[in-house]
Design a protein around this motif. Structure first.
Motif, mmCIF file in Angstrom:
data_model
loop_
_atom_site.group_PDB
_atom_site.id
_atom_site.type_symbol
_atom_site.label_atom_id
_atom_site.label_comp_id
_atom_site.label_asym_id
_atom_site.label_seq_id
_atom_site.Cartn_x
_atom_site.Cartn_y
_atom_site.Cartn_z
ATOM 1 N N PHE A 32 -0.745 2.650 -0.094
ATOM 2 C CA PHE A 32 -1.282 2.984 -1.428
ATOM 3 C C PHE A 32 -2.511 3.895 -1.300
ATOM 4 C CE2 PHE A 32 -0.147 -1.390 -3.577
ATOM 5 C CZ PHE A 32 1.194 -1.074 -3.491
ATOM 6 N N TYR A 33 -3.196 3.783 -0.157
ATOM 7 C CA TYR A 33 -4.559 4.317 -0.070
ATOM 8 C C TYR A 33 -4.675 5.737 0.474
ATOM 9 C CZ TYR A 33 -5.498 -0.594 -0.875
ATOM 10 O OH TYR A 33 -5.502 -1.845 -1.406
ATOM 11 N N ASP A 34 -4.276 6.729 -0.335
ATOM 12 C CA ASP A 34 -4.689 8.106 -0.031
ATOM 13 C C ASP A 34 -5.851 8.404 -0.981
ATOM 14 O OD1 ASP A 34 -3.426 8.288 -2.440
ATOM 15 O OD2 ASP A 34 -2.001 9.835 -1.861
ATOM 16 N N GLU A 49 -10.289 -7.236 -16.041
ATOM 17 C CA GLU A 49 -9.277 -8.229 -15.600
ATOM 18 C C GLU A 49 -9.371 -8.524 -14.105
ATOM 19 O OE1 GLU A 49 -8.585 -5.380 -17.218
ATOM 20 O OE2 GLU A 49 -6.880 -5.613 -18.587
ATOM 21 N N TYR A 50 -9.856 -7.541 -13.333
ATOM 22 C CA TYR A 50 -9.870 -7.725 -11.871
ATOM 23 C C TYR A 50 -11.177 -8.427 -11.491
ATOM 24 C CZ TYR A 50 -8.726 -6.794 -7.000
ATOM 25 O OH TYR A 50 -8.405 -6.943 -5.679
ATOM 26 N N TYR A 51 -11.151 -9.763 -11.659
ATOM 27 C CA TYR A 51 -12.355 -10.597 -11.524
ATOM 28 C C TYR A 51 -12.871 -10.656 -10.080
ATOM 29 C CZ TYR A 51 -8.694 -13.485 -9.718
ATOM 30 O OH TYR A 51 -7.644 -13.892 -8.951
ATOM 31 N N LEU A 160 -14.541 -8.387 3.329
ATOM 32 C CA LEU A 160 -14.723 -8.819 1.941
ATOM 33 C C LEU A 160 -13.490 -8.447 1.108
ATOM 34 C CD1 LEU A 160 -18.466 -7.752 1.375
ATOM 35 C CD2 LEU A 160 -17.575 -9.918 2.249
ATOM 36 N N GLY A 161 -13.562 -8.744 -0.180
ATOM 37 C CA GLY A 161 -12.522 -8.272 -1.110
ATOM 38 C C GLY A 161 -11.210 -9.032 -1.055
ATOM 39 N N SER A 162 -11.154 -10.149 -0.305
ATOM 40 C CA SER A 162 -9.892 -10.875 -0.094
ATOM 41 C C SER A 162 -8.820 -9.948 0.477
ATOM 42 C CB SER A 162 -9.395 -11.532 -1.400
ATOM 43 O OG SER A 162 -8.526 -12.608 -1.105
ATOM 44 N N ASN A 163 -9.257 -9.011 1.304
ATOM 45 C CA ASN A 163 -8.309 -8.092 1.931
ATOM 46 C C ASN A 163 -7.276 -8.824 2.777
ATOM 47 O OD1 ASN A 163 -9.553 -5.925 0.804
ATOM 48 N ND2 ASN A 163 -10.629 -5.264 2.653
ATOM 49 N N ILE A 164 -7.656 -9.972 3.305
ATOM 50 C CA ILE A 164 -6.713 -10.759 4.115
ATOM 51 C C ILE A 164 -5.500 -11.168 3.282
ATOM 52 C CG2 ILE A 164 -7.885 -12.985 3.683
ATOM 53 C CD1 ILE A 164 -7.097 -13.647 6.682
ATOM 54 N N GLY A 165 -5.685 -11.248 1.957
ATOM 55 C CA GLY A 165 -4.598 -11.653 1.061
ATOM 56 C C GLY A 165 -3.431 -10.684 1.044
ATOM 57 N N ASN A 166 -3.634 -9.475 1.556
ATOM 58 C CA ASN A 166 -2.520 -8.533 1.609
ATOM 59 C C ASN A 166 -1.641 -8.748 2.845
ATOM 60 O OD1 ASN A 166 -4.817 -6.211 0.212
ATOM 61 N ND2 ASN A 166 -3.144 -7.165 -0.902
ATOM 62 N N LEU A 167 -1.964 -9.787 3.612
ATOM 63 C CA LEU A 167 -1.130 -10.131 4.775
ATOM 64 C C LEU A 167 -0.436 -11.461 4.520
ATOM 65 C CD1 LEU A 167 -3.736 -9.431 7.645
ATOM 66 C CD2 LEU A 167 -1.977 -7.874 6.786
ATOM 67 N N ALA A 205 -4.897 -9.923 -13.779
ATOM 68 C CA ALA A 205 -5.647 -9.089 -12.826
ATOM 69 C C ALA A 205 -4.751 -8.061 -12.143
ATOM 70 C CB ALA A 205 -6.323 -9.974 -11.777
ATOM 71 N N TYR A 206 -3.452 -8.395 -12.024
ATOM 72 C CA TYR A 206 -2.525 -7.505 -11.307
ATOM 73 C C TYR A 206 -1.537 -6.818 -12.255
ATOM 74 C CZ TYR A 206 -4.572 -9.358 -7.135
ATOM 75 O OH TYR A 206 -5.477 -9.681 -6.145
ATOM 76 N N ASN A 207 -1.789 -6.948 -13.556
ATOM 77 C CA ASN A 207 -0.885 -6.333 -14.528
ATOM 78 C C ASN A 207 -1.699 -5.927 -15.750
ATOM 79 O OD1 ASN A 207 1.552 -5.490 -15.503
ATOM 80 N ND2 ASN A 207 2.116 -7.493 -16.343
ATOM 81 N N ALA A 215 -0.104 2.306 -11.892
ATOM 82 C CA ALA A 215 -0.259 3.639 -11.286
ATOM 83 C C ALA A 215 -0.569 3.522 -9.790
ATOM 84 C CB ALA A 215 -1.372 4.406 -11.999
ATOM 85 N N PHE A 216 -1.364 2.512 -9.446
ATOM 86 C CA PHE A 216 -1.730 2.255 -8.044
ATOM 87 C C PHE A 216 -0.468 1.921 -7.237
ATOM 88 C CE2 PHE A 216 -3.758 -1.037 -5.095
ATOM 89 C CZ PHE A 216 -4.434 -0.121 -4.312
ATOM 90 N N ASN A 217 0.338 1.039 -7.790
ATOM 91 C CA ASN A 217 1.581 0.619 -7.135
ATOM 92 C C ASN A 217 2.528 1.823 -6.959
ATOM 93 O OD1 ASN A 217 3.518 -1.082 -6.083
ATOM 94 N ND2 ASN A 217 3.957 -2.142 -7.999
ATOM 95 N N THR A 281 6.350 -4.257 -2.860
ATOM 96 C CA THR A 281 5.304 -3.381 -2.327
ATOM 97 C C THR A 281 4.035 -4.090 -1.841
ATOM 98 O OG1 THR A 281 4.594 -3.055 -4.592
ATOM 99 C CG2 THR A 281 5.947 -1.312 -3.639
ATOM 100 N N GLU A 282 3.722 -5.252 -2.408
ATOM 101 C CA GLU A 282 2.442 -5.852 -2.013
ATOM 102 C C GLU A 282 2.458 -7.369 -2.207
ATOM 103 O OE1 GLU A 282 -1.106 -5.121 -4.520
ATOM 104 O OE2 GLU A 282 -2.165 -4.524 -2.704
ATOM 105 N N ILE A 283 1.763 -8.061 -1.313
ATOM 106 C CA ILE A 283 1.451 -9.456 -1.641
ATOM 107 C C ILE A 283 -0.072 -9.574 -1.719
ATOM 108 C CG2 ILE A 283 3.422 -10.207 -0.192
ATOM 109 C CD1 ILE A 283 1.298 -12.185 1.038
ATOM 110 N N SER A 284 -0.529 -10.416 -2.642
ATOM 111 C CA SER A 284 -1.965 -10.707 -2.777
ATOM 112 C C SER A 284 -2.065 -12.227 -2.804
ATOM 113 C CB SER A 284 -2.517 -10.096 -4.065
ATOM 114 O OG SER A 284 -2.402 -8.687 -4.038
ATOM 115 N N GLN A 285 -2.262 -12.797 -1.627
ATOM 116 C CA GLN A 285 -2.262 -14.254 -1.488
ATOM 117 C C GLN A 285 -3.517 -14.880 -2.096
ATOM 118 O OE1 GLN A 285 0.200 -16.200 -0.181
ATOM 119 N NE2 GLN A 285 -1.052 -17.982 -0.700
#
Ligand code: AVI
Length: 322
Positions: A32-34, A49-51, A160-167, A205-207, A215-217, A281-285
């Motif tokens: 996603f990240y360009d 919404e993105y608390y 930070l950012g709960s980045n681990i949740g994308n794994l 938060a995700y919708n 748009a990000f997705n 495309t993504e998981i956010s645990q």
């Protein structure tokens, strides 16, 4: 004629080929990240919404001293290594505390986005000129190998950012184990984990209504079009979010609204979509103490302490090597 091996000569090409040839189809959210994706993620972090961002900012602002003193070294200074700092807004709260309280430290932000690293370095040079910043561009797993070299001074690794949740959990354990392997007994791992909560709050938060997350997705498809010669008609895909409150897993999909054929020139690939076929495309645990405890145990880490926000939506945990 180009062989598949020569066509798939970058991780992006290889992973897109594999994911779109699989059933069910998938693509990795790391793509996603360009430049545009980075900007969209900034916009996401600013959405009401993105608390997650606000909660973590509140934790770092409320417990600055306690967290800072947890980081403090006893002898010869420390390296504060941050994986995926983004714009560094939250980190600056800690950096300022450390700078004002005579910490002898080097701040080492590491991000997969070259653009993010450049912007952050520039911004810190302006705002905190006395700070020593040693930024690097790289993927987490690859960078972890290099972290082992940082063993002369105390190390604090921050994610930070709960980045681990994308794994997914097995990958998260692999990631945490590698972090643990790079740590010495005095080192600290400080990490943000978004917590389980009202499922509606998570779905919102995700919708978001403004369609920024959509748009990000979809940006991954735009990127495939631009970088790999794809001809996705992006408007024919719908962003779809699901949250399973039992497992704590939020999943994002792109759903084909009609049957179509997409060709990706640089991969020599034609992809057939049936109507309503999905691309995951993504998981956010989302986590609770039990899951974090379990992840730590599986990875040879122990929780030293944790900090939460007023609503209990989010937690930052400090871990040590067992
Ligand atoms: C970077 N990561 C932790 C974000 C998340 O919450 O999973 C990425 C994101 N995806 C959609 N919105 C934000």
């Amino acid at each position: 004629m180009a062989t598949t091996a020569t066509l798939l000569d970058t991780p992006f090409k290889k992973e897109v080929f594999e994911g779109l040839s699989a059933f069910p189809k998938y693509l990795s959210s790391k793509y996603f990240y360009d430049k545009k994706g980075d900007r969209l993620f900034q916009d996401i972090m600013a959405m009401p919404e993105y608390y997650l961002t606000g909660c973590e900012f509140q934790i770092l602002s409320t417990y600055t001293e306690a967290i800072g003193e947890l980081f403090r070294d006893r002898e010869n200074g420390l390296d504060l290594i941050e994986l995926g700092p983004g714009d560094g807004k939250k980190t600056k709260v800690l950096l300022k505390y450390m700078a004002e309280n005579n910490f002898n430290f080097v701040y080492k932000p590491i991000d997969i986005s070259e653009n993010a690293v450049e912007m952050l370095s520039e911004n810190l040079a302006n705002e905190m000129p006395a700070l020593t910043v040693d930024a690097e561009v790289g993927e987490y797993f690859e960078v972890l190998e290099r972290l082992k070299g940082f063993n002369k001074r105390k190390k604090v690794i921050m994610v930070l950012g709960s980045n681990i949740g994308n794994l997914k959990h097995p990958k998260a354990i692999e990631f945490l184990t590698k972090l643990k392997d790079a740590m010495l007994p005095d080192d600290l791992l400080f990490m943000g984990f978004d917590q389980k909560k009202n499922p509606q709050t998570i779905l919102d938060a995700y919708n978001d209504k403004a369609g920024i997350t959509a748009a990000f997705n979809k940006n991954v498809l735009i990127r495939i079009n631009r970088e790999l010669g794809g001809n996705f008609q992006v408007e024919k895909f719908k962003h779809w979010e699901m949250y399973n409150p039992e497992t704590g897993t939020a999943k994002s999909f792109l759903v084909a609204t009609e049957a179509m054929q997409v060709s990706i020139e640089k991969l020599g690939l034609t992809v057939n979509f049936e109507q309503w076929e999905t691309v995951h495309t993504e998981i956010s645990q989302k986590y609770d103490d039990k899951i974090v405890q379990w992840l730590a145990e599986q990875s040879g880490l122990e929780i030293e302490t944790s900090f939460t926000d007023e609503k209990g939506y989010y937690k930052n945990y400090a871990f040590r090597k067992v």
